[in-house]
Scaffold this active site. Structure first.
Site, PDB file in Angstrom:
ATOM      1  NE  ARG A 183       2.311  10.774  -7.151  1.00 21.27           N
ATOM      2  CZ  ARG A 183       3.295  11.330  -6.531  1.00 21.27           C
ATOM      3  NH1 ARG A 183       3.994  11.949  -6.825  1.00 21.27           N
ATOM      4  NH2 ARG A 183       3.340  10.745  -5.119  1.00 21.27           N
ATOM      5  CE  LYS A 206      -3.465  -0.029   2.599  1.00 17.41           C
ATOM      6  NZ  LYS A 206      -4.308  -0.085   4.124  1.00 17.41           N
ATOM      7  CE  LYS A 247      -3.297  -2.913  10.456  1.00 18.25           C
ATOM      8  NZ  LYS A 247      -3.534  -1.761   9.588  1.00 18.25           N
TER       9      LYS A 247
END
Length: 561
Positions: free
Chosen positions: A519, A173, A185
């Site tokens: 973008r 990501k 995480k």
């Protein structure tokens, strides 16, 4: 003379165009020495990357492991991109192709696994005097960029597989939206609703100390953020704990975590960032005529309906932004019940009702949903904003939505994804569309390192510059036309008047997020077209992320190996 030169040039071109096809033909190549012919006729070498046998069940599995899902999507993208990495991204390396292949495969194998996983267990003395053991996890997937970045969730579903999968997803990501972090995480295996505020503070502060002791917390090492079951309150506790323990002599201690309250070093727009990112991500594709024509829709928000599954922070803000844009929310699903109104649900009224009653059940602006599942209703846009694997092989064929925006992490299994694509559904992947949170977290991290808020140094200068600009225009008009009828007043437009005082921190954050999502969407579209992927945006997003991470390892080298 010039005319004769042009005639000769034209004749030479005609001869050249007649000869070139012969040079390319196999007949002519056979007349050359074998070594020369081989140079001209050898077909392009293709890569040999394959999906591992242990993942062959994933595309059809009803309930695959979360980390297996992420691994499968990673390997699927590697099959697509391996040749490009070898032939384009390693073309300047003066080594044989065989060694390029080995190096490429080595880097891809380095990207895939989770680098570190920490499991901690500690005691909690509850308010009633009883003791309970609390378990927490923190995974660091990749260190190709520092620090690692990823949220902390409080949920009974937390386990090692989940944090590994989510940390891997964070790596891809961040790369997808050009945020220079590795993936991480964390999770605590608790139900926060069953603990008092005092107990939650003790759990959070102890977990922060455990992370800091093991090198899993720090502004240059690992920077968590809010996730499911946590908010800016927990982030403030963690920041305070770190600043008064392991980071007591660190000037940048406030940057150890993002998603903090504004008065603790947070940034304007962070709490709504993920929902706002979902809106911008959807908008970039909904306004794209090519993709709308592929699913039989017209561009724009007008007349489009949507359903949100999960009315937490992400779902609520997504609902608010989409309604403002002109779409209509016809349904909201939560764990304890769902509501439906084909004429539209007001997100502000629903938010106020939920804050007061702690549930959406009984909301007077809609009817209780009595059908099989709200997700199966006829709607233009479905937004799963709750947990992973809610759409799978068993129910994907019942989905009637034309567009699915994965506001949650991993809400669709590979089997469900394949069914949805075969139905002509446009799935906008989680690693792109819910990246608004980590993008604005990056802005907050930079703010903490710079020790100054955005716009503070330029706000007054920009305001005075705009006033001088208007005054200059007025003076020029008066010099040209005179002041016979009085002063010539220059009245700014409503939009210019709003911006005349300069950009606030919130304006800068919103603008930066909008640009980042726009973008990234363009890059995903270009990759999907180049690889002829059709509606498979997920593979395009993974290809882009893998390519960027690959380039980082290619240039930095593999230290101590």
């Amino acid at each position: 003379q010039a005319y004769n030169c042009l005639i000769h040039f034209y004749k030479r071109c005609k001869v050249m165009f007649r000869v070139l096809p012969k040079l390319r033909s196999a007949t002519f190549a056979n007349c050359l020495p074998s070594s020369v012919a081989a140079v001209h006729t050898t077909p392009a070498v293709t890569g040999t990357w394959q999906i591992p046998d242990r993942l062959h069940h994933v595309p059809t599995a009803h309930d695959p492991g979360f980390f297996e899902m992420v691994e499968f999507f990673f390997h699927k993208a590697c099959v697509l991109v391996e040749d490009t990495l070898i032939d384009e991204h390693m073309k300047n390396q003066r080594i044989p192709r065989e060694l390029k292949e080995k190096k490429c495969r080595g880097i891809l194998r380095l990207i895939e696994p989770c680098a570190h996983v920490l499991e901690v267990t500690f005691p909690l003395q509850r308010d009633n005097g009883e003791y309970e053991m609390i378990t927490g996890y923190r995974a660091q997937h990749s260190h190709h960029r520092s620090p690692c970045k990823g949220g902390i969730r409080y949920s009974m579903d937390v386990n090692q597989d989940e944090v590994k999968a989510l940390s891997a997803l964070m790596t891809y990501k961040c790369a997808c939206v050009d945020v220079p972090f590795g993936g991480g995480k964390a999770g605590m295996k608790i139900n926060p609703k069953l603990y008092s505020d005092n107990e939650l503070e003790k759990i959070t502060r102890r977990f922060a100390m455990e992370l800091a002791k093991k090198g899993f917390l720090g502004p240059a090492i690992d920077v968590p953020a809010p996730d499911m079951g946590t908010s800016e309150r927990e982030m403030a506790w963690i920041a305070d704990t770190y600043a008064n323990t392991a980071g007591y002599n660190d000037l940048n201690a406030a940057a150890c975590i993002t998603g903090k309250p504004i008065n603790q070093g947070g940034i304007h727009g962070r709490s709504s960032a993920t929902g706002r990112g979902v809106f911008h991500g959807l908008e970039n594709f909904i306004n794209e005529a090519q993709y709308m024509s592929m699913i039989g829709h017209t561009p724009g928000w007008g007349g489009k309906t949507f359903i949100v599954q999960g009315f937490g922070n992400v779902g609520m803000h997504t609902c608010r932004y989409l309604t403002r844009a002109g779409a209509t929310c016809i349904g909201v699903a939560e764990l304890d019940g769902s509501i439906f109104n084909k004429n539209g649900i007001d997100p502000k009224d629903l938010e106020d009702y939920k804050n007061e009653h702690r549930t959406i059940v009984g909301f007077p602006g809609a009817e209780p949903y009595e059908g099989e599942d709200l997700m199966f209703e006829q709607v233009d846009i479905l937004i799963p904003a709750a947990t992973e694997k809610v759409i799978h092989a068993g129910n994907a064929s019942k989905i009637k939505a034309s567009i699915i925006a994965e506001a949650a992490n991993g809400p669709i299994t590979p089997a469900g994804d394949r069914i949805l694509q075969s139905q002509g559904c446009l799935v906008i992947p989680d690693m792109y569309i819910n990246a608004g949170g980590v993008t604005v977290s990056y802005f907050e991290w930079l703010k903490n390192l710079n020790h100054v808020s955005y716009g503070r140094l330029t706000f007054k200068y920009e305001r005075e510059s705009n006033y001088h600009l208007l005054q200059s225009v007025q003076d020029s008009l008066e010099r040209r036309f005179g002041r016979v009828g009085g002063k010539i007043h220059v009245t700014p437009s409503e939009e210019f008047n709003k911006r005349m005082s300069g950009a606030s921190e919130k304006d800068i954050v919103h603008s930066g997020l909008d640009y980042s999502m726009e973008r990234t969407a363009l890059k995903i579209m270009n990759t999907a077209m180049d690889l002829e992927l059709g509606l498979d945006l997920r593979s395009a997003a993974y290809v882009n992320s893998i390519t960027k991470i690959f380039d980082t390892y290619r240039d930095s080298g593999l230290a101590f190996s």
